[in-house]
Scaffold this motif. Structure first.
Motif, mmCIF file in Angstrom:
data_model
loop_
_atom_site.group_PDB
_atom_site.id
_atom_site.type_symbol
_atom_site.label_atom_id
_atom_site.label_comp_id
_atom_site.label_asym_id
_atom_site.label_seq_id
_atom_site.Cartn_x
_atom_site.Cartn_y
_atom_site.Cartn_z
ATOM 1 N N LEU A 152 -6.407 -15.074 9.763
ATOM 2 C CA LEU A 152 -4.901 -14.153 9.353
ATOM 3 C C LEU A 152 -4.421 -13.053 9.852
ATOM 4 N N PRO A 153 -3.707 -12.572 9.183
ATOM 5 C CA PRO A 153 -3.259 -10.963 9.944
ATOM 6 C C PRO A 153 -3.801 -10.189 10.053
ATOM 7 N N GLU A 154 -3.814 -9.202 11.382
ATOM 8 C CA GLU A 154 -5.453 -8.443 10.829
ATOM 9 C C GLU A 154 -4.933 -7.121 10.280
ATOM 10 N N GLY A 155 -6.008 -6.817 9.909
ATOM 11 C CA GLY A 155 -6.455 -5.337 8.682
ATOM 12 C C GLY A 155 -5.793 -6.509 7.375
ATOM 13 N N THR A 156 -5.643 -7.555 7.215
ATOM 14 C CA THR A 156 -5.430 -8.251 5.400
ATOM 15 C C THR A 156 -6.514 -8.213 4.715
ATOM 16 N N VAL A 157 -5.982 -7.341 3.769
ATOM 17 C CA VAL A 157 -7.246 -7.115 2.355
ATOM 18 C C VAL A 157 -6.669 -7.966 1.629
ATOM 19 N N PRO A 192 -8.994 -10.488 -5.886
ATOM 20 C CA PRO A 192 -8.302 -9.496 -5.138
ATOM 21 C C PRO A 192 -9.417 -8.355 -5.730
ATOM 22 N N LEU A 193 -10.258 -8.443 -4.615
ATOM 23 C CA LEU A 193 -12.136 -7.604 -4.645
ATOM 24 C C LEU A 193 -11.823 -7.082 -3.855
ATOM 25 N N VAL A 194 -11.915 -5.158 -3.741
ATOM 26 C CA VAL A 194 -11.888 -4.431 -2.826
ATOM 27 C C VAL A 194 -13.148 -3.418 -3.026
ATOM 28 N N GLU A 195 -13.863 -3.589 -1.972
ATOM 29 C CA GLU A 195 -14.995 -2.130 -1.908
ATOM 30 C C GLU A 195 -14.661 -0.905 -2.435
ATOM 31 N N THR A 196 -13.219 -0.562 -2.034
ATOM 32 C CA THR A 196 -12.502 0.879 -2.268
ATOM 33 C C THR A 196 -11.991 0.938 -2.191
ATOM 34 N N LEU A 197 -10.714 1.490 -3.091
ATOM 35 C CA LEU A 197 -9.670 1.391 -2.930
ATOM 36 C C LEU A 197 -8.805 2.999 -2.466
ATOM 37 N N LEU A 198 -9.746 4.130 -2.880
ATOM 38 C CA LEU A 198 -9.455 5.090 -2.314
ATOM 39 C C LEU A 198 -9.608 5.730 -1.089
ATOM 40 N N THR A 239 -4.336 16.976 -3.038
ATOM 41 C CA THR A 239 -3.371 15.900 -1.912
ATOM 42 C C THR A 239 -3.973 14.617 -2.259
ATOM 43 N N LEU A 240 -4.144 13.691 -2.295
ATOM 44 C CA LEU A 240 -4.732 11.578 -2.248
ATOM 45 C C LEU A 240 -3.413 11.592 -0.876
ATOM 46 N N SER A 241 -4.473 10.845 -0.337
ATOM 47 C CA SER A 241 -3.775 10.284 0.659
ATOM 48 C C SER A 241 -2.703 8.795 -0.321
ATOM 49 N N PRO A 242 -2.003 8.234 0.188
ATOM 50 C CA PRO A 242 -0.563 7.505 0.285
ATOM 51 C C PRO A 242 -2.131 6.627 0.069
ATOM 52 N N ILE A 243 -2.125 5.270 -0.479
ATOM 53 C CA ILE A 243 -3.101 4.113 -0.460
ATOM 54 C C ILE A 243 -2.536 2.951 -0.571
ATOM 55 N N VAL A 244 -2.800 2.118 0.541
ATOM 56 C CA VAL A 244 -1.741 0.834 1.236
ATOM 57 C C VAL A 244 -2.589 -0.170 1.634
ATOM 58 N N LEU A 245 -2.200 -1.414 0.727
ATOM 59 C CA LEU A 245 -3.665 -2.578 1.208
ATOM 60 C C LEU A 245 -1.892 -3.174 1.939
ATOM 61 N N GLU A 259 1.533 -0.875 -2.262
ATOM 62 C CA GLU A 259 1.547 0.842 -2.127
ATOM 63 C C GLU A 259 1.221 1.317 -3.383
ATOM 64 N N ILE A 260 0.308 2.889 -3.090
ATOM 65 C CA ILE A 260 0.146 3.758 -4.031
ATOM 66 C C ILE A 260 0.728 4.555 -3.300
#
Length: 381
Positions: A152-157, A192-198, A239-245, A259-260
């Motif tokens: 997969l491309p690097e950084g793919t979640v 689509p399971l990730v350890e944490t979104l925050l 402020t909550l930073s942007p969330i990018v998957l 993105e959020i």
């Protein structure tokens, strides 16, 4: 010129691998795989057909895919004939490779040979005394199925075709008041399971729970809805930073992002003056037993609430079980074959025992009480 010939040979090899028919003693077997060169976590559909060629014997099979850290798999379907001298079995599996490079999927196949006399003898007992079917078992060495898995491309979640939605109830709160925050990811692909979104940055307090997962495997892949319930809190505005998957869609071979955007929360600080006791000294100590009545009231209220909660939880669980769509499907089954199809399609680990009993009844290992098997399946939901 030599390089082109090498690529053509490689493509031809994997084309042949995707449709492979081989002859074994007493039967033939055919493997089909729709993607011999998938990406990591791209769904693969594997089918296996077993066809009896020696019709002088009664032939049965036990087939499984070996467990491995290199891939996950799930059986989607199994179809069998009921003619013991002309056995035909069709298996369908959904497989996800978990790493790049060459991966070998290995199998376990046992050929079980018996006779009509032995089969009839095994059915001669009553329902409480089923006689064991005598078979001659042979381990069949199936060649491994090799996949050449692309990275997969690097950084793919996330891998698949997904969409993200989020819900933040409010952006204003008092100090330390929880701010509910919910994220849902829907679409088809690897769950689509990730350890944490925050994000890790930020000194606010994070409250997280286990994600709520709803995944259904189909021939086209896995349809998912995963919900992440969370909450945030702080003593001051933050402020909550942007969330990018970063995601990748194997069908289009393209990357994309979910993105959020950045979120600002206004927090009303606690007035410290309210926390300071303005009384210099307490009143003269007097003997007062009113606290005992208050304490007893709290204890009684606690136990009453606890018992009420237990009762509500039990009744809710009972209602949920009765309302479960599988209950009615199981009750509507008229015979063993229909019930077996329903339980296999449900893909529930609690149905393993019921499935084994049904297969034994349909394909030679004994008789069962259909109503008892139904009851057992309902209790395992």
């Amino acid at each position: 010129m030599k390089n082109n010939l090498g690529k053509r040979s490689l493509h031809l090899f994997f084309f042949l691998l995707s449709f492979l028919t081989l002859q074994a003693e007493d039967f033939t077997y055919t493997f089909k795989v729709d993607k011999p060169t998938p990406y990591v976590k791209e769904p693969i559909l594997l089918t296996l057909d077993l066809n009896q060629t020696n019709h002088d014997i009664v032939l049965l099979f036990n087939f499984n895919i070996h467990q491995s850290e290199d891939y996950t798999f799930q059986r989607l379907d199994i179809q069998k004939t009921e003619n013991y001298h002309d056995a035909k079995i069709h298996y369908v599996y959904l497989i996800y490779p978990l790493r790049s490079g060459d991966i070998n999927i290995t199998f376990d196949l046992i050929k079980k040979v018996t006779t009509d006399e032995s089969l009839a003898y095994s059915f001669s007992g009553d329902r409480d005394n089923v006689k064991k079917l005598v078979t001659t078992d042979t381990q069949i060495n199936l060649p491994p199925l090799q996949l050449r898995v692309k990275p997969l491309p690097e950084g793919t979640v996330l891998v698949g075709d997904f969409a993200l939605t989020y819900d933040i109830k409010k952006h204003q709160a008092n100090a330390y008041e929880p701010l509910p925050f919910q994220v849902s990811i829907k679409g088809k692909g690897y769950p689509p399971l990730v350890e944490t979104l925050l994000p890790k940055e930020g000194n606010f307090t994070r409250f997280t729970e286990k994600p709520i997962v709803n995944s259904v495997a189909t021939r086209g892949g896995t349809q998912n809805t995963v919900t992440y319930p969370m909450a945030l809190s702080h003593s001051q505005s933050f402020t909550l930073s942007p969330i990018v998957l970063k995601a990748f869609d194997p069908k289009t071979a393209k990357s994309y992002t979910l993105e959020i955007p950045s979120q600002h929360f206004d927090i009303e600080k606690v007035d410290t003056q309210r926390l300071v006791d303005t009384v210099d000294a307490p009143d003269t100590v007097k003997e007062d037993w009113s606290w005992l009545n208050t304490l007893l009231g709290y204890v009684i209220a606690f136990f009453a609430g606890y018992i009420t909660a237990l009762s509500w939880k039990w009744s809710k669980k009972k209602r949920q079980k009765e309302d479960h769509p599988l209950i009615q499907k199981i009750r509507d089954c008229k015979d063993e074959k229909a019930l077996l199809q329903v339980l296999i399609a449900a893909d529930h680990t609690g149905f393993t025992s019921s499935i084994e009993k049904l297969e034994a009844s349909l394909y030679g290992n004994g008789k069962i009480n259909l109503n008892k098997v139904k009851q057992e399946a309902e209790e395992n939901i």
